[in-house]
Design a protein around this motif. Structure first.
Motif, PDB file in Angstrom:
ATOM      1  N   UNK A 186      69.908 -13.662 -75.681  1.00 19.58           N
ATOM      2  CA  UNK A 186      69.039 -12.801 -76.497  1.00 19.58           C
ATOM      3  C   UNK A 186      68.863 -11.444 -75.820  1.00 19.58           C
ATOM      4  N   UNK A 187      68.965 -10.361 -76.589  1.00 19.93           N
ATOM      5  CA  UNK A 187      68.852  -9.013 -76.044  1.00 19.93           C
ATOM      6  C   UNK A 187      67.468  -8.779 -75.437  1.00 19.93           C
ATOM      7  N   UNK A 188      67.424  -8.123 -74.301  1.00 13.53           N
ATOM      8  CA  UNK A 188      66.166  -7.728 -73.683  1.00 13.53           C
ATOM      9  C   UNK A 188      65.614  -6.524 -74.449  1.00 13.53           C
ATOM     10  N   UNK A 189      64.363  -6.642 -74.945  1.00 16.20           N
ATOM     11  CA  UNK A 189      63.774  -5.596 -75.781  1.00 16.20           C
ATOM     12  C   UNK A 189      63.690  -4.261 -75.031  1.00 16.20           C
ATOM     13  N   UNK A 190      63.274  -4.310 -73.763  1.00 17.71           N
ATOM     14  CA  UNK A 190      63.142  -3.053 -73.000  1.00 17.71           C
ATOM     15  C   UNK A 190      64.517  -2.410 -72.746  1.00 17.71           C
ATOM     16  N   UNK A 191      65.516  -3.242 -72.509  1.00 21.79           N
ATOM     17  CA  UNK A 191      66.871  -2.719 -72.304  1.00 21.79           C
ATOM     18  C   UNK A 191      67.381  -2.064 -73.579  1.00 21.79           C
ATOM     19  N   UNK A 192      67.107  -2.708 -74.691  1.00 23.30           N
ATOM     20  CA  UNK A 192      67.491  -2.169 -75.998  1.00 23.30           C
ATOM     21  C   UNK A 192      66.814  -0.811 -76.216  1.00 23.30           C
ATOM     22  N   UNK A 193      65.544  -0.723 -75.838  1.00 23.94           N
ATOM     23  CA  UNK A 193      64.792   0.530 -75.994  1.00 23.94           C
ATOM     24  C   UNK A 193      65.418   1.649 -75.165  1.00 23.94           C
ATOM     25  N   UNK A 194      65.818   1.343 -73.935  1.00 19.02           N
ATOM     26  CA  UNK A 194      66.421   2.370 -73.069  1.00 19.02           C
ATOM     27  C   UNK A 194      67.749   2.856 -73.659  1.00 19.02           C
ATOM     28  N   UNK A 195      68.547   1.926 -74.177  1.00 27.01           N
ATOM     29  CA  UNK A 195      69.819   2.321 -74.799  1.00 27.01           C
ATOM     30  C   UNK A 195      69.589   3.187 -76.031  1.00 27.01           C
ATOM     31  N   UNK A 196      68.563   2.846 -76.807  1.00 28.21           N
ATOM     32  CA  UNK A 196      68.239   3.644 -77.994  1.00 28.21           C
ATOM     33  C   UNK A 196      67.766   5.041 -77.585  1.00 28.21           C
ATOM     34  N   UNK A 197      66.948   5.101 -76.545  1.00 26.29           N
ATOM     35  CA  UNK A 197      66.467   6.402 -76.059  1.00 26.29           C
ATOM     36  C   UNK A 197      67.617   7.259 -75.547  1.00 26.29           C
ATOM     37  N   UNK A 198      68.582   6.627 -74.893  1.00 25.84           N
ATOM     38  CA  UNK A 198      69.750   7.375 -74.410  1.00 25.84           C
ATOM     39  C   UNK A 198      70.521   7.972 -75.580  1.00 25.84           C
ATOM     40  N   UNK A 199      70.640   7.183 -76.655  1.00 24.72           N
ATOM     41  CA  UNK A 199      71.348   7.670 -77.845  1.00 24.72           C
ATOM     42  C   UNK A 199      70.604   8.837 -78.486  1.00 24.72           C
ATOM     43  N   UNK A 200      69.276   8.743 -78.499  1.00 28.22           N
ATOM     44  CA  UNK A 200      68.464   9.786 -79.136  1.00 28.22           C
ATOM     45  C   UNK A 200      68.347  11.026 -78.254  1.00 28.22           C
ATOM     46  N   UNK A 201      67.961  10.832 -76.997  1.00 29.39           N
ATOM     47  CA  UNK A 201      67.636  11.962 -76.124  1.00 29.39           C
ATOM     48  C   UNK A 201      68.849  12.581 -75.445  1.00 29.39           C
ATOM     49  N   UNK A 202      69.900  11.792 -75.229  1.00 24.77           N
ATOM     50  CA  UNK A 202      71.088  12.327 -74.543  1.00 24.77           C
ATOM     51  C   UNK A 202      72.177  12.746 -75.530  1.00 24.77           C
ATOM     52  N   UNK A 203      72.338  11.962 -76.597  1.00 29.93           N
ATOM     53  CA  UNK A 203      73.429  12.229 -77.540  1.00 29.93           C
ATOM     54  C   UNK A 203      72.971  12.989 -78.783  1.00 29.93           C
ATOM     55  N   UNK A 204      71.654  13.118 -78.958  1.00 31.90           N
ATOM     56  CA  UNK A 204      71.133  13.891 -80.090  1.00 31.90           C
ATOM     57  C   UNK A 204      71.105  13.143 -81.407  1.00 31.90           C
ATOM     58  N   UNK A 205      71.226  11.802 -81.377  1.00 37.01           N
ATOM     59  CA  UNK A 205      71.130  11.030 -82.623  1.00 37.01           C
ATOM     60  C   UNK A 205      69.693  11.092 -83.150  1.00 37.01           C
ATOM     61  N   UNK A 206      69.553  10.936 -84.469  1.00 32.99           N
ATOM     62  CA  UNK A 206      68.224  11.019 -85.067  1.00 32.99           C
ATOM     63  C   UNK A 206      67.446   9.730 -84.828  1.00 32.99           C
ATOM     64  N   UNK A 207      66.225   9.901 -84.360  1.00 39.57           N
ATOM     65  CA  UNK A 207      65.374   8.782 -83.962  1.00 39.57           C
ATOM     66  C   UNK A 207      65.211   7.755 -85.084  1.00 39.57           C
ATOM     67  N   UNK A 208      64.863   8.214 -86.293  1.00 37.49           N
ATOM     68  CA  UNK A 208      64.583   7.260 -87.385  1.00 37.49           C
ATOM     69  C   UNK A 208      65.837   6.494 -87.789  1.00 37.49           C
ATOM     70  N   UNK A 209      67.016   7.138 -87.678  1.00 37.74           N
ATOM     71  CA  UNK A 209      68.265   6.451 -88.038  1.00 37.74           C
ATOM     72  C   UNK A 209      68.633   5.400 -86.999  1.00 37.74           C
ATOM     73  N   UNK A 210      68.437   5.735 -85.720  1.00 39.92           N
ATOM     74  CA  UNK A 210      68.726   4.781 -84.645  1.00 39.92           C
ATOM     75  C   UNK A 210      67.814   3.572 -84.765  1.00 39.92           C
ATOM     76  N   UNK A 211      66.527   3.814 -84.985  1.00 32.84           N
ATOM     77  CA  UNK A 211      65.562   2.713 -85.112  1.00 32.84           C
ATOM     78  C   UNK A 211      65.893   1.841 -86.317  1.00 32.84           C
TER      79      UNK A 211
END
Length: 453
Positions: A1-26
């Motif tokens: 099962x995916x670790x929720x905090x790890x998933x959050x960090x990967x999502x933040x990297x996509x949003x803050x580093x790659x410029x993906x839109x927050x609502x679309x990633x979520x």
């Protein structure tokens, strides 16, 4: 099962580093892990959205406690620390010890074991000294102080202070950080008993419903896990829409039999509202640039059972000769910087750039040059945006009156009592924290009648 905090960090990297839109990633991640416990999903959503929303403040705190500035950290470590600091400062339900331990484990798991001590030291230091964190003083540097306190880029704070003044800017910035209930628009032709039954059915699911003070068919919903599953949604009895957007069709002064063009219509909320105001008469032409966008409009049209509406693809920048002086009302809710909805889409503040605001103003004027031709003599152009930038709002409305045979016409007859005075000159700037809506701009412009020769 995916670790929720790890998933959050990967999502933040996509949003803050790659410029993906927050609502679309979520949205994408929550759909993928829809089988997970609702509490896990709620925790994940709050952690990611909250970290993005508070990122400037979090980085300021990290830079006080870390020898390595946040800008020079490895991306995974930077976002791991950001999400951890958000938990330490803003999520009381999570014990500090657990936050630090989980972060250290994650650093090791992702190949940064040599940085585990650094991660542990920074976080435990912050946890021990939460009450002693120093923030910029307003007396010394108001722009920097507000920028850090409300996690808003300094250039944007400076712009808002210049255009809106300190009091409105402060109220706006505070409002952006507050959780707002979702607003829905009930079908206006529901009888009192039908309305009562619908509200009762929705409340039985555990939601709290309250009437919005501006419009009789607008309601706020709190505590809904999934709006699509609520009673009445599939039957087309209500639509999710902010009150500021509902006011567009009110201010258009739609009359039965009118022909209406909605130029940049997706996902179709205003088109559907306009069609319903026509009560089965007239026609709404709902247009947007791509098949993807028009599919969204059609989906909502079918659910709301709207007959007097045609959906078509079209680029609003390209003039359409066959539409010349055809429409009684043209709705021009145009692409904009979206600064008025930063409370719902927190990453907008990072995507916005000074030069981008100017290019948006140019795009809006390119579309407006076409829009004015589609309005019949004596007809109405309703210009609106979901931003708080004067260049995209008041300046465009005044430009229209100087370049084309249009005059601003008072919005007061169409507005709720509390807004009448502000709309008397034909323009209304709605501001979060001042008004009970998103940040939104509306201008009503009437085309001159053809002179008799």
């Amino acid at each position: 099962m995916e670790n929720i905090r790890e998933l959050a960090v990967d999502m933040l990297s996509e949003i803050m580093e790659e410029g993906s839109y927050c609502h679309l990633v979520i949205r994408s991640v929550l759909q993928k892990y829809n089988y997970r416990d609702s509490r896990d999903k709620a925790f994940l959503k709050r952690l990611v959205e909250g970290t993005v929303e508070r990122c400037i403040q979090i980085d300021y705190v990290l830079d006080q406690f870390s020898k390595v500035p946040t800008v020079k950290m490895k991306p995974f470590i930077r976002n791991l620390l950001r999400s951890s600091v958000y938990q330490l400062l803003f999520m009381d339900s999570v014990p500090d010890r657990a936050v630090c331990n989980e972060a250290v484990k994650l650093a090791g798991k992702r190949g940064f074991r040599q940085l585990s001590g650094f991660v542990n030291g920074v976080l435990r230091n912050i946890a021990r000294n939460k009450e002693q964190i120093c923030f910029p003083e307003e007396e010394k540097d108001l722009v920097k102080a507000l920028s850090v306190k409300f996690s808003m880029p300094a250039w944007l704070v400076e712009k808002l202070l210049k255009e809106q003044g300190e009091e409105k800017t402060r109220r706006m910035l505070e409002a952006f950080l507050q959780t707002k209930p979702v607003t829905i628009r009930l079908k206006e032709d529901l009888s009192a008993s039908e309305k009562e039954r619908l509200i009762s059915a929705i409340e039985k699911t555990g939601c709290k419903m309250s009437a919005h003070p501006y419009l009789p068919y607008a309601y706020c919903i709190e505590g809904a896990e999934g709006l699509l599953a609520l009673p009445g949604f599939e039957e087309g009895l209500f639509q999710v829409q902010d009150v500021s957007s509902m006011l567009v069709c009110e201010c258009a002064g739609i009359r039965e039999g009118d022909r209406i063009l909605d130029l940049c219509a997706a996902p179709g909320g205003k088109s559907i509202h306009a069609a319903q105001k026509l009560k089965g008469t007239g026609l709404v032409v709902s247009r947007d640039i791509s098949e993807e966008k028009t599919a969204l409009i059609r989906e909502n049209q079918q659910r709301m059972k709207i007959q007097n509406m045609e959906v078509s693809e079209g680029d609003a920048r390209i003039f359409c000769e066959e539409d010349k002086e055809v429409y009684d009302v043209v709705l021009a809710d145009l692409p904009c910087s979206g600064l008025g909805i930063m409370g719902k889409k927190p990453d907008i503040r990072y995507h916005a750039k000074k030069e981008g605001l100017e290019s948006l103003k140019a795009l809006q004027r390119e579309i407006l040059k076409n829009a004015v031709s589609y309005v019949k003599p004596g007809g109405i152009l309703l210009y609106s945006t979901c931003t708080i930038n004067q260049g995209e709002n008041e300046e465009n409305a005044v430009w229209l009156t100087r370049q084309f045979p249009f005059g601003l016409e008072s919005l007061s007859p169409y507005l709720p009592e509390v807004l009448k005075e502000e709309g008397k000159d034909g323009m209304l700037q709605l501001i979060p924290g001042v008004h009970e809506t998103d940040g939104f701009f509306i201008a009503r412009l009437k085309k001159q009648e053809n002179k008799q020769t």
